[in-house]
Design a protein around this motif. Structure first.
Motif, PDB file in Angstrom:
ATOM      1  N   SER A   1     -12.388  29.531 -12.074  1.00 57.14           N
ATOM      2  CA  SER A   1     -11.247  28.895 -11.410  1.00 57.14           C
ATOM      3  C   SER A   1     -10.849  29.647 -10.152  1.00 57.14           C
ATOM      4  O   SER A   1      -9.877  29.292  -9.487  1.00 57.14           O
TER       5      SER A   1
ATOM      6  N   SER B   1     -19.154  22.376 -16.341  1.00 57.51           N
ATOM      7  CA  SER B   1     -18.239  23.265 -15.627  1.00 57.51           C
ATOM      8  C   SER B   1     -16.802  22.992 -16.065  1.00 57.51           C
ATOM      9  O   SER B   1     -16.229  21.954 -15.754  1.00 57.51           O
ATOM     10  N   TYR B   2     -16.219  23.949 -16.779  1.00 57.58           N
ATOM     11  CA  TYR B   2     -14.891  23.765 -17.367  1.00 57.58           C
ATOM     12  C   TYR B   2     -13.756  24.254 -16.470  1.00 57.58           C
ATOM     13  O   TYR B   2     -12.610  23.862 -16.661  1.00 57.58           O
ATOM     14  N   GLY B   3     -14.043  25.148 -15.535  1.00 62.39           N
ATOM     15  CA  GLY B   3     -12.986  25.695 -14.690  1.00 62.39           C
ATOM     16  C   GLY B   3     -12.625  24.762 -13.545  1.00 62.39           C
ATOM     17  O   GLY B   3     -13.127  23.638 -13.432  1.00 62.39           O
ATOM     18  N   GLU B   4     -11.750  25.227 -12.671  1.00 61.39           N
ATOM     19  CA  GLU B   4     -11.337  24.420 -11.520  1.00 61.39           C
ATOM     20  C   GLU B   4     -12.459  24.279 -10.498  1.00 61.39           C
ATOM     21  O   GLU B   4     -12.485  23.305  -9.740  1.00 61.39           O
TER      22      GLU B   4
ATOM     23  N   HIS C   1     -15.457  21.426 -11.211  1.00 58.15           N
ATOM     24  CA  HIS C   1     -15.045  20.934 -12.530  1.00 58.15           C
ATOM     25  C   HIS C   1     -15.666  19.578 -12.857  1.00 58.15           C
ATOM     26  O   HIS C   1     -15.611  18.643 -12.062  1.00 58.15           O
TER      27      HIS C   1
ATOM     28  N   ASP D   1     -13.704  18.867 -19.409  1.00 58.00           N
ATOM     29  CA  ASP D   1     -12.386  19.385 -19.776  1.00 58.00           C
ATOM     30  C   ASP D   1     -12.430  20.221 -21.048  1.00 58.00           C
ATOM     31  O   ASP D   1     -13.114  19.870 -22.014  1.00 58.00           O
TER      32      ASP D   1
ATOM     33  N   ARG E   1      -6.647  25.514 -21.630  1.00 57.33           N
ATOM     34  CA  ARG E   1      -6.803  25.369 -20.176  1.00 57.33           C
ATOM     35  C   ARG E   1      -6.071  26.439 -19.386  1.00 57.33           C
ATOM     36  O   ARG E   1      -6.285  26.597 -18.189  1.00 57.33           O
TER      37      ARG E   1
END
Length: 311
Positions: free
Chosen positions: A108, A131-134, A137, A140, A146
């Motif tokens: 992120s 890709s889970y980060g900001e 992305h 989710d 989060r």
């Protein structure tokens, strides 16, 4: 009698707070400056210039060359590397591949000095990445995970442990600058795909425990190699044999952990700031005693390799 105006004066600096205006000037010959800076150039680029780092007498940095090396600052101990607590059997990982990409990326902090997002963006053109980060992305996390503070939550770690590969990309490229980006996948039993410290091979638990981005001329080649491992269980597990056998064969890593005088997330041990302060104070008091005996003081000076990052 001792001339008290000549007794060593100490100035401790935390690198993230350093600014030129904060320097305690004028500086006298008997002044000692100590720098504690565990971060990369992203946090204070001025310190990484030779003219700045060499102002200091005592250093605690991520570099193995500093007076108190903090290279293993994100590694609690050898036992956590050997632990199989979070490790998921390969057969189960293969079944999870129906809904998960082979690679996972969680960042992120976007567009740092290493420009890692540009590389990962190109890599995504050749292989699937969750890709889970900001940054970049596309998937989710559950709502309760989060928050950045949840990065050490067991439920978050269990999600990462389901993957075969984790993109372990540092925010800067510096010798010995190694963060949880590397240690986390090794602890979870996931193969790290590492981009960061040029000296990383000196710190890996075994010769075959990570895939190094620097070994590939283009993201396309890296993607092809990961796809090959993803379909070949024997070759994939060769990167996990050291963990399955509990065999850490790197003598440098073992020695560093054995000789380390401070702990990580361990209330039974001193932390590295306390150890650094004691080290510097002991040096200063030793020089005071030397002066009392009419001996010349010892001098310590930081070198440019105490914070070494290629331009």
């Amino acid at each position: 009698m001792i001339d008290k105006s000549r007794i060593n004066t100490l100035w401790f600096c935390l690198g993230t707070d350093f600014s030129i205006d904060s320097l305690p000037l004028p500086r006298k010959d008997h002044h000692d400056w100590a720098l504690f800076h565990e971060e990369s150039p992203k946090n204070n680029y001025k310190l990484f210039h030779e003219a700045t780092i060499t102002l200091f007498n005592h250093t605690a940095t991520f570099s193995r060359h500093s007076h108190l090396p903090l290279t293993t600052q994100y590694l609690e101990g050898v036992d956590v590397l050997k632990s199989l607590r979070f490790m998921i059997p390969l057969q189960m990982k293969n079944s999870l591949r129906k809904r998960l990409a082979p690679l996972v990326y969680v960042q992120s902090d976007c567009n740092p000095p290493s420009d890692r997002d540009s590389y990962v963006h190109e890599l995504m053109c050749h292989i699937e990445v969750d890709s889970y980060g900001e940054c970049l992305h596309n998937r989710d996390l559950p709502q309760h995970l989060r928050n950045p503070a949840a990065m050490d939550d067991e439920n978050f770690l269990k999600i990462l442990a389901q993957y075969k590969f984790i993109l372990a990309f540092e925010n800067a490229i510096c010798e010995d600058y190694i963060t949880e980006k590397l240690w986390r996948p090794l602890k979870l039993g996931v193969v790290p795909v590492y981009f960061g410290s040029p000296s990383i091979v000196d710190w890996l638990p075994s010769n075959k425990s990570a895939i190094l981005v620097s070994s590939f001329s283009h993201p396309r080649e890296l993607a092809h190699y990961i796809k090959t491992l993803d379909t070949n269980d024997e070759e994939y597990e060769s990167y996990l044999q050291w963990k399955l056998k509990g065999d850490i064969s790197n003598p440098r890593l073992l020695t560093a952990m054995k000789e380390r005088k401070w702990g990580v997330q361990d209330i039974t041990q001193d932390n590295y700031i306390d150890i650094f302060e004691c080290m510097v104070c002991n040096r200063v008091w030793e020089n005071i005693r030397r002066k009392e005996k009419g001996w010349l003081p010892q001098r310590w000076e930081a070198q440019v390799n105490h914070l070494s990052c290629p331009e």
